[in-house]
Write a protein that holds these residues in place. Sequence first.
Motif, short mmCIF file in Angstrom:
data_model
loop_
_atom_site.label_atom_id
_atom_site.label_comp_id
_atom_site.label_asym_id
_atom_site.label_seq_id
_atom_site.Cartn_x
_atom_site.Cartn_y
_atom_site.Cartn_z
N TYR A 159 -9.58 -1.49 6.43
CA TYR A 159 -9.49 -3.09 6.07
C TYR A 159 -8.51 -3.17 4.42
O TYR A 159 -8.56 -2.07 4.14
CB TYR A 159 -10.71 -3.56 5.69
CG TYR A 159 -11.89 -3.86 6.80
CD1 TYR A 159 -11.59 -5.17 7.09
CD2 TYR A 159 -12.51 -3.36 6.97
CE1 TYR A 159 -12.63 -5.26 8.03
CE2 TYR A 159 -13.49 -3.12 8.37
CZ TYR A 159 -13.80 -4.44 8.34
OH TYR A 159 -13.93 -4.77 9.97
N LEU A 160 -7.93 -4.06 4.80
CA LEU A 160 -7.44 -4.08 3.03
C LEU A 160 -7.59 -5.38 2.20
O LEU A 160 -7.30 -6.45 2.73
CB LEU A 160 -5.91 -4.45 3.80
CG LEU A 160 -4.44 -5.49 2.51
CD1 LEU A 160 -4.55 -3.99 1.46
CD2 LEU A 160 -3.22 -5.18 3.43
N SER A 177 -7.23 -1.09 -0.15
CA SER A 177 -7.45 -0.66 0.99
C SER A 177 -8.79 0.13 1.08
O SER A 177 -9.23 0.69 0.48
CB SER A 177 -6.80 -0.37 2.38
OG SER A 177 -6.62 1.78 1.77
N HIS A 227 -7.90 -6.99 8.54
CA HIS A 227 -8.60 -5.82 9.40
C HIS A 227 -7.47 -5.40 10.14
O HIS A 227 -6.53 -5.77 11.19
CB HIS A 227 -9.85 -6.47 10.53
CG HIS A 227 -10.51 -5.09 11.19
ND1 HIS A 227 -9.90 -4.95 12.16
CD2 HIS A 227 -11.14 -4.25 10.42
CE1 HIS A 227 -10.42 -3.94 12.72
NE2 HIS A 227 -11.46 -3.35 11.74
N LEU A 286 0.71 -1.08 -0.22
CA LEU A 286 0.24 0.04 -0.06
C LEU A 286 1.10 1.74 0.06
O LEU A 286 1.89 1.24 1.01
CB LEU A 286 -0.51 0.01 1.14
CG LEU A 286 -1.82 -0.91 1.44
CD1 LEU A 286 -2.87 -0.57 2.13
CD2 LEU A 286 -3.00 -1.18 -0.13
N GLU A 346 -10.81 4.00 5.18
CA GLU A 346 -9.31 5.11 6.65
C GLU A 346 -9.79 5.60 7.08
O GLU A 346 -10.41 6.76 8.13
CB GLU A 346 -8.29 5.36 5.29
CG GLU A 346 -7.70 3.82 5.18
CD GLU A 346 -7.72 3.27 3.58
OE1 GLU A 346 -6.60 3.29 3.01
OE2 GLU A 346 -8.51 3.38 3.49
#
Length: 227
Positions: free
Chosen positions: A57-58, A86, A112, A17, A89
């Motif tokens: 979450y990713l 993701s 998570h 990420l 956020e």
Amino acid sequence: MEEKKNPIKVQSFLAQLPQFQAMNPEELDRIALGASEHHVPRGETIFHAGDPCDGFYLVIYGQVKLALGSARGTEKVVELVGPGHSFGEAVMFMGKPFIVTAQALVDSLVVHVTKATILDEVAREPAFACKMLAGLSRRMHGLICDMESYSLRSGTQRVIGYLLQEEGPENGDRVRLAVTKTVLASRLNLTPEHFSRILSDLSGHGMIAVSGRNVTILDIEGLRQYG
């Protein structure tokens, strides 16, 4: 949503990420301590609009639909989130409940990361806050581009834009619709009927051929000029 029993190396996925790419192994290890993996079967809801947000979450594999619902049971697909991306956020930092519902479109594995873990890292390393802000800015830019598309481009232009989003498509290339036509129509801010009419119109003009969820590009130049 089922917690996975055979954990993966979360750090390797976090490092993909943008907001985590510059972090050293020790920093990634700390964030991984606040992460948990969950297998989400196709069709299962990860969270509902109105649920409290205690992290983000990713997506490791699979695909997740983020959608707004209405009292009449209709929905507007806001975003389709695939591997390496993701979600959650922005709401996490706002301290508000989720405003969308997240549902797995296929069997998916998500990670998570708790809000407390992220806030601890922000307090420990101010530069990390800048990285998170950069990630949120990219998401905001994407939403603004969506709004511009819905406001300034016709439905046909939106569909063509989706079909040509792959770099360097050529005649004969096949585009596989990643989701059902109903979901994709909602993502493009179209009704399913309008979406189908556009595909039929493009087919009638000999620009594409449609077979189920497979679309074959027949006239790339025609599509570019039309779009």
